[in-house]
Design a protein around this motif. Structure first.
Motif: not given
Length: 244
Positions: A103-117, A135-136, A209-220
């Motif tokens: 959930l945490g890693g997959g959700f943030t990975l999806f947002i970054m790969s599809v939404g950002v990139l 992410a994982f 910036i994208m990576i740090m947002c992904m790391m914070f989101g996946s952590s929480v």
């Protein structure tokens, strides 16, 4: 700006082990065991050399099935490794850790790969595999720290809700420190790699910036989801508080 990446020869790479030898010598001088350090270094060498060849194959294959298989291996392995801090509860907690990492890693990975990139195709291995690894791995560390801290607080007889809050706070220490330090104390791996390869620092900063947002989101998300899922185990303290 020169876009050529400086190739490191194996003879020059050997110099990288000078600090390692110094560190091992310090451990011996202080009469500390070096077995784990040697084992970890050996595994690091083998794993990185193998993954170098494997990634070359993945990048050239352009196969969605192979990329999905790699992601599954990452999720399964990271969920298992995350519970190394609570080995006596590993099997009981594994399904919760697996769900949390997905959930945490997959959700943030999806947002970054599809939404950002906006990857095209979505499984572009050159982007998807490194991003998934970050992410994982970050989700894994967060789950690991939260599991260990919750286990410790419950052993002390703390109420579950209080222990959960303490565990979540403790699990976020590494990422919070990383957010504070980035740009001031450290230039993280992806940003450094891009700059070394000749990418403009302004572009590298956006990626970071994208990576740090992904790391914070996946952590929480991963830690909070894990701590919530294992609540049923907390209702049976004799099981959770297994004394070794």
């Amino acid at each position: 700006m020169n876009n050529a990446v400086q190739v490191i020869s194996f003879s020059h790479l050997a110099f990288a082990f000078i600090p390692v030898l110094v560190a091992l010598a310090i451990l011996l001088q202080w009469r500390l065991p070096i077995k784990n350090g040697l084992y970890a270094l050996s595994r690091m060498l083998i794993q990185l050399l193998l993954i170098g060849y494997f990634l070359s194959y993945i990048f050239e294959s352009h196969s969605a099935g192979i990329v999905v298989g790699v992601l599954l291996i990452m999720v399964i392995a990271s969920s298992w490794i995350a519970l190394g801090a609570v080995p006596d509860q590993r099997w009981k907690m594994y399904k919760y850790a697996l769900a949390a990492v997905i959930l945490g890693g997959g959700f943030t990975l999806f947002i970054m790969s599809v939404g950002v990139l906006g990857l095209d195709p979505w499984y572009n291995p050159q982007y998807m595999v490194p991003l998934a690894g970050m992410a994982f791995a970050n989700a894994m560390n967060s789950v690991s720290l939260s599991a260990e801290r919750l286990h410790a607080e419950m052993r002390r007889g703390e109420d579950y809700l209080i222990a959960r809050r303490i565990a979540l706070k403790a699990s976020l220490i590494p990422i919070i420190n990383a957010l504070f330090a980035v740009g001031l104390v450290s230039l993280p791996g992806m940003m450094t790699g891009q700059i070394l390869s000749g990418v403009s620092p302004f572009i590298a900063v956006r990626y970071q910036i994208m990576i740090m947002c992904m790391m914070f989101g996946s952590s929480v998300i991963s830690a909070a989801f894990f701590l919530s899922l294992i609540k049923p185990l907390m209702s049976t303290k004799p099981v959770m508080l297994n004394k070794n």
